[in-house]
Design a protein around this motif. Structure first.
Motif, PDB file in Angstrom:
ATOM      1  N   ARG A   1      -2.686  -9.300   5.909  1.00 20.51           N
ATOM      2  CA  ARG A   1      -2.380  -8.529   4.702  1.00 20.51           C
ATOM      3  C   ARG A   1      -2.441  -7.042   5.016  1.00 20.51           C
ATOM      4  N   THR A   2      -1.360  -6.336   4.776  1.00 23.20           N
ATOM      5  CA  THR A   2      -1.353  -4.884   4.922  1.00 23.20           C
ATOM      6  C   THR A   2      -2.012  -4.215   3.739  1.00 23.20           C
TER       7      THR A   2
ATOM      8  N   SER B   1     -14.311  -3.287   4.697  1.00 23.51           N
ATOM      9  CA  SER B   1     -13.242  -2.297   4.819  1.00 23.51           C
ATOM     10  C   SER B   1     -11.897  -2.970   5.056  1.00 23.51           C
ATOM     11  N   ALA B   2     -11.870  -4.044   5.855  1.00 15.03           N
ATOM     12  CA  ALA B   2     -10.613  -4.773   6.048  1.00 15.03           C
ATOM     13  C   ALA B   2     -10.122  -5.336   4.724  1.00 15.03           C
ATOM     14  N   SER B   3     -11.038  -5.901   3.937  1.00 19.01           N
ATOM     15  CA  SER B   3     -10.674  -6.463   2.644  1.00 19.01           C
ATOM     16  C   SER B   3     -10.239  -5.378   1.662  1.00 19.01           C
ATOM     17  N   MET B   4     -10.940  -4.283   1.607  1.00 14.17           N
ATOM     18  CA  MET B   4     -10.621  -3.230   0.639  1.00 14.17           C
ATOM     19  C   MET B   4      -9.365  -2.458   1.018  1.00 14.17           C
ATOM     20  N   LEU B   5      -9.202  -2.160   2.307  1.00 13.34           N
ATOM     21  CA  LEU B   5      -8.114  -1.282   2.743  1.00 13.34           C
ATOM     22  C   LEU B   5      -6.888  -2.041   3.218  1.00 13.34           C
ATOM     23  N   GLY B   6      -7.062  -3.307   3.638  1.00 16.39           N
ATOM     24  CA  GLY B   6      -5.982  -4.053   4.255  1.00 16.39           C
ATOM     25  C   GLY B   6      -5.836  -3.693   5.723  1.00 16.39           C
TER      26      GLY B   6
END
Length: 291
Positions: A284-285, A148-153
């Motif tokens: 990364r936002t 989720s951190a990778s997909m959503l920022g």
């Protein structure tokens, strides 16, 4: 039809192995996936620069995306396959969520090839990658926190057992990453040892949900270094000058974050005395995007 997407790596705030709840934040290291749809019903994959790499994850990610969403695009899901190619600045088996980044980039590139990238909810797309990771055996928890951190920022806090997003916030940190020469695969982690530090993991999650992300990282890092047999010395090197420092994932990488360049400069000098690689990057936002 073909598609292309990029997804960032991530660092750990709280490891989910102990309790099923975890937290992670996106960092500015990317994996790129290119997907070409085929009409032979088969899926193949390749990782640039690693001809012997296991490609089951990206093949499953593309195949499950076609199965889940192909009918929306008007394709025959029985006869539509995919040729997947990935390239990455994220080291594999280093605790920096290379699998989550590869799965997310592949899912989004497949949606791009299906001309559905703008119409599928990103959290739903993320769950497809998580399902592929579980099926490929590259994760114990499902890694919904990392994915989720990778997909959503930004920074996400999740319940990995329910694949539920508990919180997502924007963080603005400089990030230092130290990766020793050895590699560690998440699927090989000693889950029983991790579960013994569950009280510390619970504390870390509560700190994260309270917005005390740096403290959550440091508590998590020291606990999981003990559980997984990694040295806590790189974390001790970083404290107390940085906002937080932790073992990332199941190692072997360590991450330190903060807005004070002078403090990170000092930590960087200390970490560069150790064998391995030190990288300076940022949070990364923006998460995964078509390219």
């Amino acid at each position: 039809m073909d598609g292309r997407a990029v997804a960032p790596a991530a660092g750990t705030v709280v490891n989910a192995l102990a309790t099923g709840r975890g937290a992670a934040f996106a960092i500015d290291l990317e994996t790129t996936a290119t997907v070409e749809l085929t009409d032979d019903g088969t899926t193949s994959g390749a990782v640039e620069g690693s001809p012997e790499a296991d490609t089951r994850l990206i093949e499953l990610a593309a195949g499950r995306t076609i199965e889940r969403f192909g009918s929306r695009a008007g394709v025959d899901v029985q006869t539509t396959g995919a040729d997947v190619r990935t390239e990455s600045a994220v080291p594999m088996a280093a605790g920096l969520k290379s699998s989550s980044a590869a799965a997310n980039a592949t899912v989004l590139a497949t949606l791009d090839a299906l001309e559905l990238a703008s119409s599928v909810d990103t959290t739903e797309a993320c769950r497809v990658g998580v399902e592929a990771a579980r099926a490929a055996g590259v994760t114990v928890t499902g890694a919904f926190d990392d994915a989720s951190a990778s997909m959503l920022g930004g920074l996400t806090v999740t319940d990995n057992e329910a694949d539920e997003l508990l919180a997502r916030v924007t963080v603005d940190w400089d990030v230092l990453v130290y990766t020793p020469p050895e590699r560690a695969y998440s699927a090989d982690a000693d889950v029983a040892a991790c579960q013994r530090v569950a009280p510390m993991a619970d504390l870390s999650i509560e700190l994260a949900l309270d917005g005390r992300y740096g403290e959550a990282m440091s508590v998590n890092g020291l606990a999981f270094c003990g559980a997984l047999g990694f040295s806590p010395d790189p974390i001790v090197d970083a404290l107390p000058d940085v906002a937080g420092a932790s073992l990332s994932g199941t190692g072997p990488s360590y991450v330190a974050v903060g807005a004070d360049d002078t403090a990170l400069d000092r930590v960087q000098r200390a970490w560069e005395e150790r064998p391995g690689t030190v990288r300076r990057t940022t949070t990364r936002t923006e998460g995964a995007t078509t390219a």
